[in-house]
Design an enzyme around this catalytic site. Structure first.
Site, PDB file in Angstrom:
ATOM      1  N   ASP A  57       9.405   7.717  -0.884  1.00  0.00           N
ATOM      2  CA  ASP A  57       8.772   7.393  -2.174  1.00  0.00           C
ATOM      3  C   ASP A  57       7.340   7.904  -2.169  1.00  0.00           C
ATOM      4  O   ASP A  57       6.514   7.444  -1.387  1.00  0.00           O
ATOM      5  CB  ASP A  57       8.790   5.867  -2.359  1.00  0.00           C
ATOM      6  CG  ASP A  57       8.203   5.409  -3.686  1.00  0.00           C
ATOM      7  OD1 ASP A  57       7.711   6.259  -4.462  1.00  0.00           O
ATOM      8  OD2 ASP A  57       8.246   4.192  -3.943  1.00  0.00           O
ATOM      9  N   ASN A  59       5.295   7.962  -4.928  1.00  0.00           N
ATOM     10  CA  ASN A  59       4.454   7.283  -5.920  1.00  0.00           C
ATOM     11  C   ASN A  59       3.598   8.247  -6.741  1.00  0.00           C
ATOM     12  O   ASN A  59       2.409   8.020  -6.944  1.00  0.00           O
ATOM     13  CB  ASN A  59       3.574   6.231  -5.234  1.00  0.00           C
ATOM     14  CG  ASN A  59       4.397   5.057  -4.730  1.00  0.00           C
ATOM     15  OD1 ASN A  59       4.896   5.103  -3.607  1.00  0.00           O
ATOM     16  ND2 ASN A  59       4.580   4.047  -5.555  1.00  0.00           N
ATOM     17  N   SER A  70       0.831  -1.204   0.000  1.00  0.00           N
ATOM     18  CA  SER A  70       0.000   0.000   0.000  1.00  0.00           C
ATOM     19  C   SER A  70       0.864   1.251   0.000  1.00  0.00           C
ATOM     20  O   SER A  70       1.825   1.361   0.739  1.00  0.00           O
ATOM     21  CB  SER A  70      -0.911  -0.001   1.230  1.00  0.00           C
ATOM     22  OG  SER A  70      -0.147  -0.093   2.409  1.00  0.00           O
ATOM     23  N   ASP A  71       0.511   2.202  -0.850  1.00  0.00           N
ATOM     24  CA  ASP A  71       1.214   3.480  -0.869  1.00  0.00           C
ATOM     25  C   ASP A  71       0.212   4.582  -1.183  1.00  0.00           C
ATOM     26  O   ASP A  71      -0.998   4.330  -1.262  1.00  0.00           O
ATOM     27  CB  ASP A  71       2.400   3.447  -1.841  1.00  0.00           C
ATOM     28  CG  ASP A  71       1.969   3.232  -3.284  1.00  0.00           C
ATOM     29  OD1 ASP A  71       1.058   3.939  -3.751  1.00  0.00           O
ATOM     30  OD2 ASP A  71       2.559   2.359  -3.947  1.00  0.00           O
ATOM     31  N   GLU A  98      10.204   3.594 -12.430  1.00  0.00           N
ATOM     32  CA  GLU A  98       9.404   2.379 -12.486  1.00  0.00           C
ATOM     33  C   GLU A  98       8.203   2.522 -13.407  1.00  0.00           C
ATOM     34  O   GLU A  98       7.705   1.532 -13.926  1.00  0.00           O
ATOM     35  CB  GLU A  98       8.950   1.959 -11.081  1.00  0.00           C
ATOM     36  CG  GLU A  98       7.896   2.837 -10.472  1.00  0.00           C
ATOM     37  CD  GLU A  98       7.448   2.346  -9.091  1.00  0.00           C
ATOM     38  OE1 GLU A  98       8.109   2.708  -8.114  1.00  0.00           O
ATOM     39  OE2 GLU A  98       6.454   1.616  -8.998  1.00  0.00           O
ATOM     40  N   HIS A 129      13.769  -0.578  -9.637  1.00  0.00           N
ATOM     41  CA  HIS A 129      12.509  -0.849  -8.968  1.00  0.00           C
ATOM     42  C   HIS A 129      12.283  -2.353  -8.960  1.00  0.00           C
ATOM     43  O   HIS A 129      12.549  -3.035  -9.950  1.00  0.00           O
ATOM     44  CB  HIS A 129      11.359  -0.184  -9.730  1.00  0.00           C
ATOM     45  CG  HIS A 129       9.993  -0.607  -9.252  1.00  0.00           C
ATOM     46  ND1 HIS A 129       9.150  -1.399 -10.007  1.00  0.00           N
ATOM     47  CD2 HIS A 129       9.349  -0.363  -8.095  1.00  0.00           C
ATOM     48  CE1 HIS A 129       8.026  -1.603  -9.339  1.00  0.00           C
ATOM     49  NE2 HIS A 129       8.108  -0.994  -8.177  1.00  0.00           N
ATOM     50  N   ALA A 130      11.794  -2.873  -7.818  1.00  0.00           N
ATOM     51  CA  ALA A 130      11.433  -4.292  -7.782  1.00  0.00           C
ATOM     52  C   ALA A 130      10.314  -4.466  -6.775  1.00  0.00           C
ATOM     53  O   ALA A 130       9.675  -3.499  -6.352  1.00  0.00           O
ATOM     54  CB  ALA A 130      12.640  -5.162  -7.463  1.00  0.00           C
ATOM     55  N   GLU A 133      11.575   9.590  -4.324  1.00  0.00           N
ATOM     56  CA  GLU A 133      11.254   8.764  -5.499  1.00  0.00           C
ATOM     57  C   GLU A 133       9.877   9.114  -6.034  1.00  0.00           C
ATOM     58  O   GLU A 133       8.948   9.330  -5.248  1.00  0.00           O
ATOM     59  CB  GLU A 133      11.306   7.297  -5.065  1.00  0.00           C
ATOM     60  CG  GLU A 133      10.931   6.306  -6.139  1.00  0.00           C
ATOM     61  CD  GLU A 133      11.204   4.860  -5.680  1.00  0.00           C
ATOM     62  OE1 GLU A 133      12.108   4.659  -4.851  1.00  0.00           O
ATOM     63  OE2 GLU A 133      10.489   3.961  -6.158  1.00  0.00           O
ATOM     64  N   ASP A 169      12.810  -0.780 -14.493  1.00  0.00           N
ATOM     65  CA  ASP A 169      11.873  -1.827 -14.097  1.00  0.00           C
ATOM     66  C   ASP A 169      11.974  -2.880 -15.192  1.00  0.00           C
ATOM     67  O   ASP A 169      11.978  -2.559 -16.387  1.00  0.00           O
ATOM     68  CB  ASP A 169      10.459  -1.260 -14.002  1.00  0.00           C
ATOM     69  CG  ASP A 169       9.432  -2.318 -13.610  1.00  0.00           C
ATOM     70  OD1 ASP A 169       8.964  -2.292 -12.467  1.00  0.00           O
ATOM     71  OD2 ASP A 169       9.099  -3.170 -14.461  1.00  0.00           O
ATOM     72  N   LYS A 212       7.230   4.791   2.200  1.00  0.00           N
ATOM     73  CA  LYS A 212       6.220   5.437   1.371  1.00  0.00           C
ATOM     74  C   LYS A 212       5.750   6.708   2.068  1.00  0.00           C
ATOM     75  O   LYS A 212       5.529   6.706   3.291  1.00  0.00           O
ATOM     76  CB  LYS A 212       5.038   4.492   1.160  1.00  0.00           C
ATOM     77  CG  LYS A 212       5.420   3.187   0.477  1.00  0.00           C
ATOM     78  CD  LYS A 212       5.859   3.411  -0.957  1.00  0.00           C
ATOM     79  CE  LYS A 212       6.147   2.096  -1.673  1.00  0.00           C
ATOM     80  NZ  LYS A 212       6.443   2.298  -3.100  1.00  0.00           N
TER      81      LYS A 212
END
Lengths: 447, 447
Positions: free
Chosen positions: A252, A254, A27-28, A305, A355-356, A278, A328, A224
């Site tokens: 990050d 997102n 979850s982000d 990503e 990114h992974a 990020e 990615d 996140k």
């Protein structure tokens, strides 16, 4: 020689979905309830070696069927191809798929159709590496620079990277490659972990997992951010307190912010010394990232990503928009396009930190970073591969982490192969898990 | 009031393909054999007015089924919505569709999934305009600036266009709007024609059609270029000879070139005084377009038909990369996103010259340009809508061209509705045309 006349006989696709939203794993700020999924493809041949090529697009649930339909739309380009030719030159298929003028209209080279191409191209590389009896990273690291340079599509990037420049970079990468391969097998490739930092986790869980990450040998974690500033301040404080000053803490967002918001929010978290911010804004906003980078230094800016192709990566580098480039394995058009991106990064001297996570992204992308270390950039300085510790048990050759490092895979292939039992159980909507789940929901509705 | 409680009852999709590749209509340097197609959607309601909302994504053949699958993936967001609320605020659905976090992963806001959103959102606007008993251009031109400004998603463009700036532009656009609406109904909106210039046409056909275009009242034509320079020199010479000096001749490379090639090739055609060079390179290459524009002036640079969303348009304007902005009605996320793009263009004072042709793109995009003239930019200076003269007979309210101008539509709606007979005949693979075509091919194969 029977293998010379063997052909691709089928391109089989599977809609596989894991119910991850129920645990808030992943979850982000933009993705509150992902069901990690894979639009999965298997290339089968009539060769007597029984090797298959496996590949996939990672999605987060709904729309996985659209992605499967897109892979299906490529089948006619693959079925019947001689396996030997295909594996000797995956770039030829990549060019055919990208060059299908009717399908190209649906992108070009972006979104659903391009990710489908990536899945198929990656499956070819998996097959090629199995036939060579090498893990993919080693196949790439052992390959002649001339051949590798010929696997790249220079269209739309030749103003920044010519075939000659690529060849020079690849030849330079061969200096000391043998010793680096020894180092890689001995100590692995550094990773960092996002496991402590999902937005849905409590502060207590964050603190516990952050301490565990340091105990496990990681030198970087990621949190996140972006949903609520007050929460982010509290969580960053907790994370910094948990890990101390010697550990890098990346954050990050997102893509949650506009340009101005990104600057303000990142500055508001600067006291916790974030290593990078990020995805501060849209992955399409090259000039926006450049403006943010100017404004938030010394915090570094990272993205990639969701960057659709080599053309956008080229511009992010041209514009000085990023400090960290995040490839990615399954977003762009597969290994061939990621070779182009690694070469662009090498030319600009920008570290690649993949990114992974997701489904199988760690398994895939480790090969690209390991190749980059052994035979292109020649270094792991400031380079780390993201690690997230879920769903690996569904893979035949799962990643292994020792002392915060990815262990170099030794099994042949691209580590892309999912266990048949997992495919059967999580196929949507008719696999065993989803069938049972529906029955349980219906029962609950009746009760 | 029964209409207040009516709801969307179905979202029906159709895979419609026209066999245009057999005539080389639409052939260009990147698209040698397009089969013009539409992933078509109809919104039906339980209101007693029997209005339907029609929309579509234009594709060029293969992959139209993938596009249909993407529209199908959106259905659950639409079915059951109250029609009155939906039509009073199409932006609310647009935000829901773009904001579906799982589907968003497949873009974000680009490619197959985003075009599907555009089709559905456009269908809502068609329905809204029919319920208002107005052609869409008039609905937009009559709307309160505050309401229109609220239909725009400012995410990722707020650094360049704030809601307040948008409102100011829209209020400015109201000055003199009534008189411009009168002008528009009297003389229409200027068009230009691409019909002479398809690559597959002979020089004789090109010359004949170019002369015809001038006789028909067009003041601009367009030629496809980019496959072979010698051919292009010959064709540009023939076109210029056919139309004389007073007519603008635009050229269109359909993304064929790298940056350096674009500069060289365009300069090599400069002697024929091309008005603009369209799509000289990848639509993703903002910095590339900026470099090309610098190098080929005074030839203007135009792009947009493949530009994925408002974020890329924003940057093309920020970077000074284009002289002409070419919206497409069905590439981005529908009317709402095109409002954002028109506002960005208005802010920068860059003329909008829409891409059209294909299936139904002329029918749709005329409404956006006419709104822009009446109530936003307030001018048609240096503005022309592309016109291509095929496939209009499949539409219930086809465009009409008089003296090189698009006649302002007077029928309610977005002119998006295809004839039921055309849908039945060209549905793929089981419509009457394709069924007969398969039978004929099988017979030929047996003979």
């Amino acid at each position: 020689m029977p293998s010379d006349v063997s052909r691709i006989t089928s391109v089989d696709t599977y809609d596989i979905r894991f119910p991850t939203s129920r645990e808030l794993d992943g979850s982000d700020a933009m993705n509150p309830d992902p069901d990690y999924s894979a639009a999965y493809v298997v290339l089968r041949t009539d060769a007597d070696d029984e090797h298959e090529g496996h590949g996939f697009t990672f999605t987060i649930g709904r729309g996985n069927d659209v992605q499967v339909a897109a892979i299906d739309a490529l089948k006619h380009h693959v079925i019947g191809r001689p396996v030997g030719d295909l594996c000797a030159d995956p770039g030829s298929l990549s060019r055919t798929l990208i060059g299908d003028s009717q399908l190209r209209w649906l992108g070009p080279e972006k979104g659903v159709m391009h990710m489908a191409i990536g899945a198929v191209v990656n499956a070819v590389w998996d097959l090629a590496a199995k036939r060579e009896d090498k893990p993919l990273w080693q196949l790439l690291a052992d390959a002649a620079p001339e051949w590798l340079a010929g696997q790249v599509d220079y269209r739309y990037i030749a103003d920044v990277l010519t075939p000659d420049e690529a060849l020079t970079l690849l030849k330079r990468g061969r200096d000391g490659a043998a010793q680096r391969a020894v180092n890689l097998r001995a100590t692995g490739y550094p990773g960092y972990t996002t496991s402590p930092g999902w937005l849905g986790y409590s502060d207590e869980k964050l603190t516990r997992l952050a301490r565990q990450a340091v105990a496990d040998g990681f030198t970087q974690i990621k949190l996140k951010v972006g949903a609520d500033l007050e929460d982010d301040v509290r969580r960053c404080r907790a994370a910094r307190a948990a890990v101390g000053d010697g550990i890098r803490v990346a954050i990050d967002a997102n893509q949650r912010w506009n340009v101005d918001e990104a600057v303000e929010w990142t500055r508001a978290l600067a006291e916790f010394d974030p290593y990078w911010i990020e995805e501060p804004t849209s992955p399409d906003d090259i000039l926006g990232h450049a403006a943010i980078r100017q404004a938030v230094a010394p915090t570094k800016v990272a993205t990639g990503e969701h960057v659709q192709n080599r053309i956008v990566f080229k511009q992010l580098l041209q514009a000085g928009a990023i400090d960290i480039l995040q490839i990615d394995a399954a977003r762009v058009g597969g290994v061939n396009e990621n070779l182009a991106v690694l070469l662009l990064a090498a030319k600009y001297g920008v570290p690649v930190c993949p990114h992974a996570g997701g489904v199988g992204l760690c398994e895939l992308v480790q090969h690209l970073s390991m190749f980059d270390y052994v035979a292109l950039s020649g270094t792991t300085a400031d380079r780390v591969i993201e690690y997230v510790d879920h769903l690996h048990d569904h893979f035949a050759d799962p990643v292994r982490i020792v002392n915060g490092h990815y262990v170099a895979p030794s099994a042949p292939g691209f580590s892309a192969q999912m266990l048949q039992e997992s495919i059967d159980t999580y196929s949507y909507p008719d696999g065993a898990f989803w069938t049972a789940d529906r029955a349980a929901q219906e029962q609950e509705a009746r009760a």
